[in-house]
Write a protein that holds these residues in place. Structure first.
Motif, mmCIF file in Angstrom:
data_model
loop_
_atom_site.group_PDB
_atom_site.id
_atom_site.type_symbol
_atom_site.label_atom_id
_atom_site.label_comp_id
_atom_site.label_asym_id
_atom_site.label_seq_id
_atom_site.Cartn_x
_atom_site.Cartn_y
_atom_site.Cartn_z
ATOM 1 N N ASP A 413 67.901 -13.622 44.617
ATOM 2 C CA ASP A 413 67.747 -12.674 43.520
ATOM 3 C C ASP A 413 67.782 -13.468 42.220
ATOM 4 O OD1 ASP A 413 67.802 -10.631 41.695
ATOM 5 O OD2 ASP A 413 69.136 -9.359 42.867
ATOM 6 N N GLY A 414 66.601 -13.947 41.800
ATOM 7 C CA GLY A 414 66.510 -14.770 40.599
ATOM 8 C C GLY A 414 67.000 -14.097 39.333
ATOM 9 N N PRO A 415 66.695 -12.809 39.104
ATOM 10 C CA PRO A 415 67.177 -12.165 37.880
ATOM 11 C C PRO A 415 68.695 -12.177 37.748
ATOM 12 C CG PRO A 415 65.387 -10.881 38.842
ATOM 13 C CD PRO A 415 65.705 -11.962 39.822
ATOM 14 N N VAL A 416 69.421 -12.117 38.874
ATOM 15 C CA VAL A 416 70.885 -12.188 38.814
ATOM 16 C C VAL A 416 71.326 -13.550 38.286
ATOM 17 C CG1 VAL A 416 72.988 -12.222 40.200
ATOM 18 C CG2 VAL A 416 71.252 -10.491 40.636
ATOM 19 N N ALA A 417 70.682 -14.621 38.771
ATOM 20 C CA ALA A 417 71.011 -15.964 38.297
ATOM 21 C C ALA A 417 70.634 -16.128 36.822
ATOM 22 C CB ALA A 417 70.298 -17.007 39.148
ATOM 23 N N MET A 418 69.505 -15.570 36.423
ATOM 24 C CA MET A 418 69.099 -15.663 35.029
ATOM 25 C C MET A 418 70.090 -14.945 34.116
ATOM 26 S SD MET A 418 66.999 -16.817 32.784
ATOM 27 C CE MET A 418 65.521 -17.367 33.649
ATOM 28 N N ALA A 419 70.614 -13.820 34.593
ATOM 29 C CA ALA A 419 71.608 -13.091 33.801
ATOM 30 C C ALA A 419 72.870 -13.919 33.591
ATOM 31 C CB ALA A 419 71.946 -11.772 34.484
ATOM 32 N N MET A 420 73.220 -14.771 34.552
ATOM 33 C CA MET A 420 74.393 -15.641 34.397
ATOM 34 C C MET A 420 74.068 -16.861 33.537
ATOM 35 S SD MET A 420 76.746 -17.475 37.329
ATOM 36 C CE MET A 420 77.577 -15.939 37.767
ATOM 37 N N ALA A 421 72.827 -17.331 33.588
ATOM 38 C CA ALA A 421 72.477 -18.564 32.887
ATOM 39 C C ALA A 421 72.224 -18.342 31.394
ATOM 40 C CB ALA A 421 71.231 -19.183 33.531
ATOM 41 N N ARG A 422 71.632 -17.219 31.007
ATOM 42 C CA ARG A 422 71.232 -17.026 29.614
ATOM 43 C C ARG A 422 72.392 -17.051 28.627
ATOM 44 N NH1 ARG A 422 66.347 -12.748 28.908
ATOM 45 N NH2 ARG A 422 66.535 -13.591 26.791
ATOM 46 N N PRO A 423 73.564 -16.486 28.965
ATOM 47 C CA PRO A 423 74.676 -16.581 28.010
ATOM 48 C C PRO A 423 75.147 -18.010 27.753
ATOM 49 C CG PRO A 423 75.071 -14.817 29.598
ATOM 50 C CD PRO A 423 73.887 -15.589 30.091
ATOM 51 N N LYS A 424 74.784 -18.954 28.618
ATOM 52 C CA LYS A 424 75.194 -20.348 28.421
ATOM 53 C C LYS A 424 74.328 -21.059 27.381
ATOM 54 C CE LYS A 424 77.004 -20.925 33.138
ATOM 55 N NZ LYS A 424 78.373 -21.321 32.750
ATOM 56 N N ILE A 425 73.241 -20.413 26.960
ATOM 57 C CA ILE A 425 72.351 -21.004 25.960
ATOM 58 C C ILE A 425 72.926 -20.720 24.567
ATOM 59 C CG2 ILE A 425 70.022 -21.038 25.014
ATOM 60 C CD1 ILE A 425 69.034 -20.003 27.734
ATOM 61 N N VAL A 426 73.408 -21.770 23.919
ATOM 62 C CA VAL A 426 73.994 -21.630 22.586
ATOM 63 C C VAL A 426 73.010 -22.116 21.522
ATOM 64 C CG1 VAL A 426 75.922 -22.264 21.088
ATOM 65 C CG2 VAL A 426 76.308 -21.911 23.540
ATOM 66 N N GLU A 427 72.485 -23.334 21.708
ATOM 67 C CA GLU A 427 71.480 -23.895 20.807
ATOM 68 C C GLU A 427 70.208 -24.153 21.620
ATOM 69 O OE1 GLU A 427 72.809 -27.263 18.592
ATOM 70 O OE2 GLU A 427 74.819 -26.463 18.311
ATOM 71 N N PRO A 428 69.265 -23.240 21.570
ATOM 72 C CA PRO A 428 68.069 -23.363 22.424
ATOM 73 C C PRO A 428 67.347 -24.694 22.279
ATOM 74 C CG PRO A 428 68.159 -21.187 21.429
ATOM 75 C CD PRO A 428 69.250 -21.991 20.779
ATOM 76 N N ARG A 429 67.239 -25.201 21.049
ATOM 77 C CA ARG A 429 66.484 -26.431 20.837
ATOM 78 C C ARG A 429 67.157 -27.648 21.468
ATOM 79 N NH1 ARG A 429 61.366 -25.053 19.740
ATOM 80 N NH2 ARG A 429 61.328 -23.275 18.294
ATOM 81 N N ASN A 430 68.431 -27.552 21.744
ATOM 82 C CA ASN A 430 69.178 -28.654 22.352
ATOM 83 C C ASN A 430 69.571 -28.337 23.795
ATOM 84 O OD1 ASN A 430 69.110 -30.208 19.997
ATOM 85 N ND2 ASN A 430 70.931 -29.194 19.174
ATOM 86 N N THR A 431 68.808 -27.453 24.433
ATOM 87 C CA THR A 431 69.145 -27.020 25.793
ATOM 88 C C THR A 431 67.948 -27.220 26.718
ATOM 89 O OG1 THR A 431 70.674 -25.345 24.937
ATOM 90 C CG2 THR A 431 69.940 -25.095 27.222
ATOM 91 N N VAL A 432 68.228 -27.720 27.916
ATOM 92 C CA VAL A 432 67.201 -27.823 28.951
ATOM 93 C C VAL A 432 67.708 -27.068 30.178
ATOM 94 C CG1 VAL A 432 68.127 -30.035 29.746
ATOM 95 C CG2 VAL A 432 65.819 -29.378 30.387
ATOM 96 N N MET A 433 66.839 -26.252 30.755
ATOM 97 C CA MET A 433 67.193 -25.478 31.944
ATOM 98 C C MET A 433 66.298 -25.924 33.105
ATOM 99 S SD MET A 433 67.146 -21.332 32.640
ATOM 100 C CE MET A 433 68.470 -21.006 31.469
ATOM 101 N N VAL A 434 66.925 -26.405 34.164
ATOM 102 C CA VAL A 434 66.211 -26.815 35.377
ATOM 103 C C VAL A 434 66.396 -25.712 36.419
ATOM 104 C CG1 VAL A 434 66.015 -28.540 37.197
ATOM 105 C CG2 VAL A 434 66.594 -29.249 34.864
#
Length: 508
Positions: A413-434
């Motif tokens: 269930d990818g959307p569940v994982a995305m819901a957990m990952a998005r709050p970890k993004i604080v500074e988008p320009r300095n963030t990489v998501m694999v």
């Protein structure tokens, strides 16, 4: 009926087919026919077996070369001189000019048949030619062979090479059927290592690369042997477990079955996983350490210490203070090198699909995440998901613990994982998501893609990594592959070095 004509009457002496040439070609043919027969039918063919034994004996080679139950290591223990012959045995030699080939084949006199692998002036590779019933040397088309050297004829060296090649191919590809013991798996892995060395690769390199070519075939054979082995019984016996060599196929099976292991078997399984993790980590760490450092930060004043003293600039800037009378240079100001570098704190978010097809990518990327977590100024977060998402960030520094906490198989269930990952993004320009997945989300495909698109539009560097199984077969949802490509974030697949390069480019 026309009477056959003697070879010497119609063919120049340099092109005559000697009896020794035909004998060598026939002996090589016997070895290869015997190889094909044993690969496709394990039962021995008495005629081919006896003929092959005679050929090997004439070459002065051990009869053990013909026995598929005898490992290559065992043969080399008795005949160590063969080790150098096996290394690079199957490496293709670069094409040489016709003049060079003639010189090598004849000792420099320019006459006689060309050497093995030589090319004609027009670039076409010389083929082994046939002989007509009348005895004339001919090409494949039935016409007399042209050229100074005539048709290619195998010699004693090629018969010897055929015997060694047959040993490697039969031991590696003649895996048979039925149960496999730990000793048999270990012997096959050693034989496969010699086969890889014959191809010019370090032992295990082709199997680690996987893919759809020879590396994938070898990895698939290894995986089949692991599946045919009674792994639980082997792990319960410390002596048998000690014979196992960690590989991706074995680690995949251990991760699938770890919940059914206990006691000694579980301890041995953990030991194998730890050994494999350490081996892969060492390789990946070397690649990561080659990362280029950041650019000089000119806004930071240089530290005024002796090791930073810029002596050349100091002398140049103070040349006006040179005193001819005293023959001295008086220094008004010291200049120092700026050594501070721009190191913007970066956040790496790794999201791993725990489905069964993701084992290779999951193991490699989990280890890679732990390595980047050890770098300064890199904040690493790790999430694993199936139908639920699990934050494994507290254990990101220890990939061994992460792998033990994963559970292969099940839905996703990818959307569940995305819901957990998005709050970890604080500074988008300095963030990489694999994001490591095969992206088979079915009715959740559009919601997941909407989330990925939103993350990418916000400035996050999004890197999708497709699945690569232990057999090297890639499996990525075509719907996602096309849309991610259109988004400007194509799916990475293949060797882990591609991901290392992408991460290095962003994080340094």
């Amino acid at each position: 009926m026309t009477e056959p004509t003697a070879i010497g009457d119609t063919v120049p002496a340099g092109d005559a087919v000697q009896p020794g040439d035909l004998a060598a070609a026939n002996r090589r043919q016997v070895l290869y026919w015997r190889l094909l027969g044993r690969l496709f039918d394990p039962d021995e063919q008495p005629t081919l077996e006896s003929a092959s034994v005679a050929v090997v004996d004439d070459l002065g080679l051990p009869a053990a070369l013909l026995d598929p139950t005898v490992s290559v290591d065992t043969v080399l223990q008795r005949f160590p001189v063969l080790a150098d012959e096996l290394r690079g045995l199957l490496v293709a030699e670069p094409a040489a000019s016709a003049d060079d080939a003639d010189g090598r084949a004849t000792g420099g006199d320019g006459e006689g048949p060309p050497a093995d692998g030589a090319t004609e002036p027009d670039g076409a590779t010389t083929e082994a030619a046939g002989v007509t019933a009348e005895g004339d040397a001919t090409t494949d088309g039935g016409h007399p062979a042209a050229g100074d050297g005539g048709p290619h004829r195998p010699g004693e060296a090629e018969v010897r090479r055929a015997a060694l090649v047959s040993k490697l191919l039969l031991n590696v590809f003649g895996t048979g059927s039925g149960p496999v013991s730990a000793g048999q798996l270990a012997r096959w892995q050693a034989d496969a290592g010699w086969f890889e060395q014959a191809l010019g690769c370090p032992p295990g390199e082709l199997r680690r690369q996987g893919g759809t070519g020879l590396g994938g075939t070898l990895a698939g054979l290894e995986g089949d042997l692991v599946r045919r082995m009674h792994l639980r019984e082997v792990l319960a016996d410390p002596k048998l477990a000690a014979q196992l060599t960690p590989s991706m196929s074995l680690i995949e099976q251990l991760l699938r079955d770890k919940s059914n292991l206990s006691g000694v078997a579980l301890a041995n399984a953990k030991s194998l996983i730890r050994r494999y993790v350490d081996e892969v980590a060492e390789v990946l760490r070397t690649q990561v350490e080659q990362t280029s450092v950041g650019t000089i930060d000119r806004s930071v004043p240089p530290k005024r210490v002796y090791r930073n003293l810029d002596l050349d600039r100091t002398i140049w800037q103070n040349l006006t203070n040179w005193s001819p009378e005293d023959e001295r240079l008086y220094v008004d100001r010291l200049y120092y090198r700026q050594t501070a570098r721009k190191t913007t704190p970066s956040r790496l978010i790794v999201v791993v699909d725990q489905s069964g097809s993701m084992v290779d990518s999951m193991v490699n990327c989990t280890i890679l995440a732990s390595i980047f977590a050890g770098l300064p100024k890199v904040d690493v977060h790790l999430i694993a998901y199936d139908t639920r998402a699990l934050d494994l960030t507290p254990w990101v520094h220890d990939p061994f613990e992460v792998l033990l906490r994963t559970k292969l198989g099940g839905g996703n269930d990818g959307p569940v994982a995305m819901a957990m990952a998005r709050p970890k993004i604080v500074e988008p320009r300095n963030t990489v998501m694999v994001w490591i997945s095969d992206f088979y989300e079915f009715d959740r495909s559009q919601p997941l893609f909407d989330g990925i698109e939103a993350v990418h539009r916000s400035g996050v560097r999004f890197i999708p990594v497709g699945s690569v199984s232990s057999s090297g077969q890639q499996s990525v949802n075509p719907w996602f592959r096309q849309r991610l490509k259109d988004l400007g974030t194509p799916v990475l697949s293949g060797h882990i070095r591609k991901l290392v390069f992408e991460l290095k480019s962003f994080l340094t």
